[in-house]
Design a protein around this motif. Structure first.
Motif, PDB file in Angstrom:
ATOM      1  N   PHE A 139     -13.893 -19.692   1.457  1.00 30.58           N
ATOM      2  CA  PHE A 139     -13.188 -18.674   0.670  1.00 30.58           C
ATOM      3  C   PHE A 139     -12.611 -17.556   1.540  1.00 30.58           C
ATOM      4  CE2 PHE A 139     -16.426 -19.996  -2.678  1.00 30.58           C
ATOM      5  CZ  PHE A 139     -15.528 -20.863  -3.293  1.00 30.58           C
ATOM      6  N   ILE A 140     -12.475 -17.833   2.833  1.00 34.89           N
ATOM      7  CA  ILE A 140     -12.031 -16.778   3.745  1.00 34.89           C
ATOM      8  C   ILE A 140     -10.599 -16.341   3.468  1.00 34.89           C
ATOM      9  CG2 ILE A 140     -11.101 -18.266   5.579  1.00 34.89           C
ATOM     10  CD1 ILE A 140     -12.589 -16.382   7.581  1.00 34.89           C
ATOM     11  N   ALA A 141      -9.802 -17.220   2.840  1.00 35.87           N
ATOM     12  CA  ALA A 141      -8.415 -16.886   2.535  1.00 35.87           C
ATOM     13  C   ALA A 141      -8.302 -15.941   1.337  1.00 35.87           C
ATOM     14  CB  ALA A 141      -7.613 -18.160   2.271  1.00 35.87           C
ATOM     15  N   ASN A 142      -9.364 -15.841   0.558  1.00 37.54           N
ATOM     16  CA  ASN A 142      -9.350 -14.937  -0.598  1.00 37.54           C
ATOM     17  C   ASN A 142      -9.503 -13.494  -0.138  1.00 37.54           C
ATOM     18  OD1 ASN A 142     -10.721 -17.665  -1.691  1.00 37.54           O
ATOM     19  ND2 ASN A 142      -9.692 -16.672  -3.380  1.00 37.54           N
ATOM     20  N   THR A 143      -9.029 -12.581  -0.958  1.00 34.34           N
ATOM     21  CA  THR A 143      -9.157 -11.162  -0.640  1.00 34.34           C
ATOM     22  C   THR A 143     -10.613 -10.726  -0.786  1.00 34.34           C
ATOM     23  OG1 THR A 143      -8.763 -10.442  -2.918  1.00 34.34           O
ATOM     24  CG2 THR A 143      -6.822 -10.766  -1.503  1.00 34.34           C
ATOM     25  N   SER A 144     -10.923  -9.541  -0.255  1.00 40.66           N
ATOM     26  CA  SER A 144     -12.289  -9.011  -0.361  1.00 40.66           C
ATOM     27  C   SER A 144     -12.695  -8.840  -1.814  1.00 40.66           C
ATOM     28  CB  SER A 144     -12.383  -7.667   0.377  1.00 40.66           C
ATOM     29  OG  SER A 144     -12.129  -7.826   1.746  1.00 40.66           O
ATOM     30  N   GLU A 145     -11.752  -8.395  -2.644  1.00 43.27           N
ATOM     31  CA  GLU A 145     -12.052  -8.210  -4.069  1.00 43.27           C
ATOM     32  C   GLU A 145     -12.350  -9.547  -4.746  1.00 43.27           C
ATOM     33  OE1 GLU A 145      -9.984  -6.388  -8.145  1.00 43.27           O
ATOM     34  OE2 GLU A 145      -8.894  -6.386  -6.238  1.00 43.27           O
ATOM     35  N   GLN A 146     -11.567 -10.571  -4.406  1.00 40.26           N
ATOM     36  CA  GLN A 146     -11.783 -11.885  -4.999  1.00 40.26           C
ATOM     37  C   GLN A 146     -13.122 -12.475  -4.564  1.00 40.26           C
ATOM     38  OE1 GLN A 146      -8.197 -13.764  -3.570  1.00 40.26           O
ATOM     39  NE2 GLN A 146      -7.174 -13.580  -5.558  1.00 40.26           N
ATOM     40  N   ARG A 147     -13.456 -12.306  -3.287  1.00 41.12           N
ATOM     41  CA  ARG A 147     -14.737 -12.815  -2.805  1.00 41.12           C
ATOM     42  C   ARG A 147     -15.906 -12.073  -3.446  1.00 41.12           C
ATOM     43  NH1 ARG A 147     -14.677 -12.514   3.423  1.00 41.12           N
ATOM     44  NH2 ARG A 147     -12.918 -11.126   3.106  1.00 41.12           N
ATOM     45  N   LEU A 148     -15.735 -10.790  -3.688  1.00 35.26           N
ATOM     46  CA  LEU A 148     -16.773 -10.018  -4.374  1.00 35.26           C
ATOM     47  C   LEU A 148     -17.005 -10.584  -5.774  1.00 35.26           C
ATOM     48  CD1 LEU A 148     -18.668  -7.570  -4.327  1.00 35.26           C
ATOM     49  CD2 LEU A 148     -16.777  -6.192  -5.236  1.00 35.26           C
ATOM     50  N   ILE A 149     -15.929 -10.937  -6.461  1.00 31.34           N
ATOM     51  CA  ILE A 149     -16.039 -11.521  -7.800  1.00 31.34           C
ATOM     52  C   ILE A 149     -16.697 -12.891  -7.735  1.00 31.34           C
ATOM     53  CG2 ILE A 149     -14.720 -12.443  -9.751  1.00 31.34           C
ATOM     54  CD1 ILE A 149     -12.638 -10.256  -9.201  1.00 31.34           C
ATOM     55  N   ILE A 150     -16.246 -13.733  -6.787  1.00 28.08           N
ATOM     56  CA  ILE A 150     -16.772 -15.098  -6.663  1.00 28.08           C
ATOM     57  C   ILE A 150     -18.271 -15.082  -6.412  1.00 28.08           C
ATOM     58  CG2 ILE A 150     -16.757 -17.179  -5.227  1.00 28.08           C
ATOM     59  CD1 ILE A 150     -13.736 -16.623  -4.750  1.00 28.08           C
ATOM     60  N   PHE A 151     -18.673 -14.340  -5.384  1.00 31.65           N
ATOM     61  CA  PHE A 151     -20.086 -14.351  -5.015  1.00 31.65           C
ATOM     62  C   PHE A 151     -20.940 -13.541  -5.984  1.00 31.65           C
ATOM     63  CE2 PHE A 151     -18.070 -15.633  -1.049  1.00 31.65           C
ATOM     64  CZ  PHE A 151     -18.889 -16.671  -0.646  1.00 31.65           C
ATOM     65  N   GLY A 152     -20.366 -12.499  -6.568  1.00 32.09           N
ATOM     66  CA  GLY A 152     -21.105 -11.720  -7.559  1.00 32.09           C
ATOM     67  C   GLY A 152     -21.447 -12.555  -8.784  1.00 32.09           C
ATOM     68  N   ILE A 153     -20.448 -13.305  -9.284  1.00 37.75           N
ATOM     69  CA  ILE A 153     -20.679 -14.170 -10.444  1.00 37.75           C
ATOM     70  C   ILE A 153     -21.658 -15.280 -10.097  1.00 37.75           C
ATOM     71  CG2 ILE A 153     -19.595 -15.866 -11.971  1.00 37.75           C
ATOM     72  CD1 ILE A 153     -17.105 -14.120 -11.979  1.00 37.75           C
ATOM     73  N   ALA A 154     -21.481 -15.882  -8.921  1.00 39.80           N
ATOM     74  CA  ALA A 154     -22.359 -16.979  -8.507  1.00 39.80           C
ATOM     75  C   ALA A 154     -23.816 -16.519  -8.418  1.00 39.80           C
ATOM     76  CB  ALA A 154     -21.894 -17.535  -7.164  1.00 39.80           C
ATOM     77  N   LEU A 155     -24.036 -15.389  -7.774  1.00 38.87           N
ATOM     78  CA  LEU A 155     -25.399 -14.877  -7.621  1.00 38.87           C
ATOM     79  C   LEU A 155     -26.006 -14.487  -8.966  1.00 38.87           C
ATOM     80  CD1 LEU A 155     -24.842 -12.734  -4.402  1.00 38.87           C
ATOM     81  CD2 LEU A 155     -26.309 -14.760  -4.576  1.00 38.87           C
ATOM     82  N   ALA A 156     -25.183 -13.934  -9.845  1.00 39.47           N
ATOM     83  CA  ALA A 156     -25.673 -13.556 -11.173  1.00 39.47           C
ATOM     84  C   ALA A 156     -26.088 -14.792 -11.976  1.00 39.47           C
ATOM     85  CB  ALA A 156     -24.596 -12.776 -11.927  1.00 39.47           C
ATOM     86  N   LEU A 157     -25.296 -15.866 -11.880  1.00 38.25           N
ATOM     87  CA  LEU A 157     -25.619 -17.096 -12.603  1.00 38.25           C
ATOM     88  C   LEU A 157     -26.896 -17.735 -12.053  1.00 38.25           C
ATOM     89  CD1 LEU A 157     -22.136 -18.835 -13.118  1.00 38.25           C
ATOM     90  CD2 LEU A 157     -23.664 -17.899 -14.872  1.00 38.25           C
ATOM     91  N   VAL A 158     -27.031 -17.730 -10.735  1.00 35.29           N
ATOM     92  CA  VAL A 158     -28.242 -18.290 -10.126  1.00 35.29           C
ATOM     93  C   VAL A 158     -29.478 -17.505 -10.576  1.00 35.29           C
ATOM     94  CG1 VAL A 158     -29.454 -18.701  -7.958  1.00 35.29           C
ATOM     95  CG2 VAL A 158     -27.018 -19.210  -8.130  1.00 35.29           C
ATOM     96  N   PHE A 159     -29.371 -16.182 -10.570  1.00 36.39           N
ATOM     97  CA  PHE A 159     -30.502 -15.355 -10.995  1.00 36.39           C
ATOM     98  C   PHE A 159     -30.818 -15.592 -12.468  1.00 36.39           C
ATOM     99  CE2 PHE A 159     -32.348 -11.318 -12.536  1.00 36.39           C
ATOM    100  CZ  PHE A 159     -33.462 -11.270 -11.703  1.00 36.39           C
ATOM    101  N   ALA A 160     -29.777 -15.718 -13.299  1.00 35.24           N
ATOM    102  CA  ALA A 160     -29.993 -15.979 -14.726  1.00 35.24           C
ATOM    103  C   ALA A 160     -30.692 -17.321 -14.920  1.00 35.24           C
ATOM    104  CB  ALA A 160     -28.656 -15.962 -15.466  1.00 35.24           C
TER     105      ALA A 160
END
Length: 212
Positions: A139-160
């Protein structure tokens, strides 16, 4: 933005359904130590995932250098898994009352131990380190904001997903006898030893064949 959300969801689902030593330990910790103990363990796991995700995204060069030592990290992680597995297979006892029901004896300082157990069991797994590095690279081609969304959602789903496992294990615990809980501890010990030996075997005999 919508694409980043979908990527985060898919990444989170992939992590949630992946099978490893941690998933069995989540169930076992919840059965042995109750819902609060299970939560302490998964918070440790979640913190380790967050640490790795942040390091992989914002300290890519440093994190890449860390993977050069994955063999030594993996050996440490393997020994840790085997040691924990041996403890639960041979030494872990289930406290029971006069009716034969399990007695929960979790002190405040035990929650810190459970947190640290979850943190180190996850972060010492070289497969987890390589996963976060490869994902961050993808995901290195994505912007910092997009990566924040991607990993934030992923981590939240894993924790849930981990929270759901703890809750279900807590409900299951009420239906189990002390004998059954002891058998689950032994099974978890065997699984952890198996994962540890398999990881150690791969590192010692096949690590040179892995890509750098």
């Amino acid at each position: 933005m919508l694409e980043a959300i979908w990527k985060g969801i898919l990444l989170g689902l992939l992590l949630s359904i992946s099978v490893g030593p941690v998933i069995f330990s989540i169930l076992k910790q919840s059965i042995n130590n109750g819902i609060k103990g299970g939560f302490a363990f998964i918070i440790g796991v979640s913190f380790s995932d967050i640490s790795l995700a942040v390091a992989a995204n914002f300290f890519t060069e440093l994190f890449s250098q860390l993977t050069e030592y994955r063999k030594y990290i993996g050996i440490g992680g393997s020994v840790f898994l085997i040691t924990v597995g041996v403890y639960f297979l041979f030494f872990k006892k289930v406290a029971v009352n006069e009716e034969g029901k399990q007695i929960l004896k979790v002190r405040k300082r035990d929650y810190l131990k459970l947190f640290l157990a979850g943190y180190f069991m996850n972060i010492l797994n070289p497969a987890v380190i390589l996963f976060w590095l490869s994902t961050a690279t993808a995901f290195i081609a994505n912007t910092s904001e997009q990566r924040l969304i991607i990993f934030g959602i992923a981590l939240a789903l894993v924790f849930a997903g981990d929270v759901l496992k703890v809750v279900l294990a807590g409900k299951l615990r009420r239906r189990l006898t002390a004998k059954n809980i002891h058998l689950i501890n032994r099974l978890n010990g065997i699984i952890l030893i198996g994962f540890g030996i398999a990881l150690l075997w791969g590192l010692l005999f096949y690590s040179d064949k892995l890509p750098a």
